[in-house]
Design a protein around this motif. Structure first.
Motif, PDB file in Angstrom:
ATOM      1  N   LYS A 196      14.741 106.349  -8.774  1.00 55.51           N
ATOM      2  CA  LYS A 196      15.650 107.351  -8.219  1.00 55.51           C
ATOM      3  C   LYS A 196      17.068 107.143  -8.752  1.00 55.51           C
ATOM      4  N   VAL A 197      17.508 105.880  -8.726  1.00 56.56           N
ATOM      5  CA  VAL A 197      18.850 105.530  -9.211  1.00 56.56           C
ATOM      6  C   VAL A 197      18.975 105.848 -10.706  1.00 56.56           C
ATOM      7  N   GLY A 257      12.420 103.280  -5.836  1.00 55.22           N
ATOM      8  CA  GLY A 257      13.852 103.216  -5.535  1.00 55.22           C
ATOM      9  C   GLY A 257      14.697 103.107  -6.794  1.00 55.22           C
ATOM     10  N   SER A 275      12.885  93.959  -7.244  1.00 52.89           N
ATOM     11  CA  SER A 275      12.610  94.424  -5.889  1.00 52.89           C
ATOM     12  C   SER A 275      13.738  95.279  -5.325  1.00 52.89           C
ATOM     13  N   PHE A 276      14.894  95.219  -5.977  1.00 50.28           N
ATOM     14  CA  PHE A 276      16.021  96.036  -5.513  1.00 50.28           C
ATOM     15  C   PHE A 276      16.932  96.322  -6.688  1.00 50.28           C
ATOM     16  N   MET A 277      17.467  97.539  -6.732  1.00 48.43           N
ATOM     17  CA  MET A 277      18.434  97.864  -7.778  1.00 48.43           C
ATOM     18  C   MET A 277      19.425  98.896  -7.263  1.00 48.43           C
ATOM     19  N   ASP A 278      20.714  98.588  -7.362  1.00 50.85           N
ATOM     20  CA  ASP A 278      21.713  99.609  -7.027  1.00 50.85           C
ATOM     21  C   ASP A 278      22.390 100.064  -8.312  1.00 50.85           C
ATOM     22  N   SER A 279      23.575 100.662  -8.223  1.00 53.11           N
ATOM     23  CA  SER A 279      24.177 101.245  -9.426  1.00 53.11           C
ATOM     24  C   SER A 279      24.552 100.188 -10.457  1.00 53.11           C
ATOM     25  N   THR A 280      24.542  98.927 -10.053  1.00 54.42           N
ATOM     26  CA  THR A 280      24.740  97.849 -11.024  1.00 54.42           C
ATOM     27  C   THR A 280      23.694  97.926 -12.134  1.00 54.42           C
ATOM     28  N   ASP A 331      21.833  93.323  -8.395  1.00 48.58           N
ATOM     29  CA  ASP A 331      23.071  93.834  -7.800  1.00 48.58           C
ATOM     30  C   ASP A 331      24.251  93.223  -8.537  1.00 48.58           C
ATOM     31  N   GLU A 332      25.437  93.525  -8.048  1.00 47.22           N
ATOM     32  CA  GLU A 332      26.648  93.119  -8.741  1.00 47.22           C
ATOM     33  C   GLU A 332      26.722  91.603  -8.870  1.00 47.22           C
ATOM     34  N   GLU A 387      16.461  90.690  -7.538  1.00 47.35           N
ATOM     35  CA  GLU A 387      17.311  91.791  -7.094  1.00 47.35           C
ATOM     36  C   GLU A 387      18.447  92.011  -8.087  1.00 47.35           C
ATOM     37  N   ILE A 426      22.414 100.545 -13.433  1.00 52.77           N
ATOM     38  CA  ILE A 426      22.795 101.575 -14.410  1.00 52.77           C
ATOM     39  C   ILE A 426      23.719 100.950 -15.449  1.00 52.77           C
ATOM     40  N   GLY A 427      24.747 100.255 -14.962  1.00 54.16           N
ATOM     41  CA  GLY A 427      25.695  99.612 -15.866  1.00 54.16           C
ATOM     42  C   GLY A 427      25.014  98.575 -16.734  1.00 54.16           C
TER      43      GLY A 427
END
Lengths: 102, 154
Positions: free
Chosen positions: A88-89, A85, A53-58, A21-22, A19, A60-61
């Motif tokens: 999309k980000v 997912g 399996s998961f990616m948020d705006s972290t 994330d931050e 995953e 992108i950075g």
């Protein structure tokens, strides 16, 4: 978050898994940057997101940061196999204009 | 029919994963699609990460983040309402904070896309904050039925 590497025909593959994330990004950043230094002779780098399996705006950075790092060595970066997912980000943030999806 | 839950977590980055998974587990009550669940997890992750990183400047177990969810079953499927709030430093300029790519932590590889993602991935979004008075993010997402196309295709 884990990164496996593979180097074939002057192409450096970074296969990310887990995953993004931050919390997880910091260690991945360090590791990827060390790879950039160690494989400065690469002609290109491919970041494979198949097992992310998961990616948020972290993410992108993270990707833009790696793009900048590899660019210092003249190595273009490509992204491959994002999940719907993650895609999309990455699409909405314009990441693919810097590092095309292949 | 309605369902409800409230979670309070320590503002630790370790809890970002727990928070989004817990909300996703709660959302199962509304029988969402995989991609709806992904969107919800991403939006929650953004809100909680903001509280850890910005509101509490890196977190700390003594600081708390609260996550409240209300699920409403409707004829079309359902609506999930999510509120993420903290008692942190608050946002000085709310209008600026929501602009795409705007970040106060330039040197930190922050994308500045957190609020944009919450706004885009959810069907409703509201931000209440004031300097020194914490931050509250309220959002909702309609599940099932026909959304007006996948708006991300644009």
């Amino acid at each position: 978050m884990q990164i496996c590497t593979d180097y074939q025909d002057k192409v450096l593959y970074l296969r990310l898994s887990g995953e993004m994330d931050e919390h997880n990004a910091a260690a991945a950043r360090l590791y990827a940057d060390r790879l950039a230094e160690g494989y400065a002779q690469s002609e290109k780098a491919v970041i494979d997101l198949k097992d992310v399996s998961f990616m948020d705006s972290t993410g992108i950075g993270f990707l833009i940061g790696r793009y900048k790092k590899f660019r210092r060595y003249g190595i273009p970066v490509y992204v491959t196999n994002p999940s719907p997912g993650a895609d999309k980000v990455l699409r909405m943030s314009g990441v693919y204009t810097l590092m095309p999806r292949i | 029919m309605e369902n409800y839950m409230k979670l309070e977590i320590a503002a630790l980055s370790e809890n970002e994963s727990f928070a989004r998974s817990a909300v996703a587990a709660f959302a199962l009550y509304l029988n969402p699609s995989i991609s709806e669940l992904e969107d919800i997890k991403t939006a929650v992750s953004e809100a909680v990460t903001n509280s850890v990183v910005h509101a509490y400047a890196g977190g700390g177990a003594q600081n708390k983040i609260s996550i409240e969810c209300r699920a409403e079953k409707t004829q079309e499927g359902g609506v999930l309402h999510i509120t993420v709030s903290d008692g942190g430093c608050g946002i000085e300029d709310v209008e600026k904070a929501v602009l795409p790519f705007y970040t106060t932590l330039e040197n930190d590889e922050r994308s500045g896309m957190g609020f944009t993602i919450m706004q885009t991935f959810m069907d409703g979004f509201a931000l209440e904050s004031e300097k020194g008075r914490g931050t509250k993010v309220r959002m909702f997402r309609k599940l099932g039925g026909n959304r007006e196309g996948e708006r991300m295709n644009a």
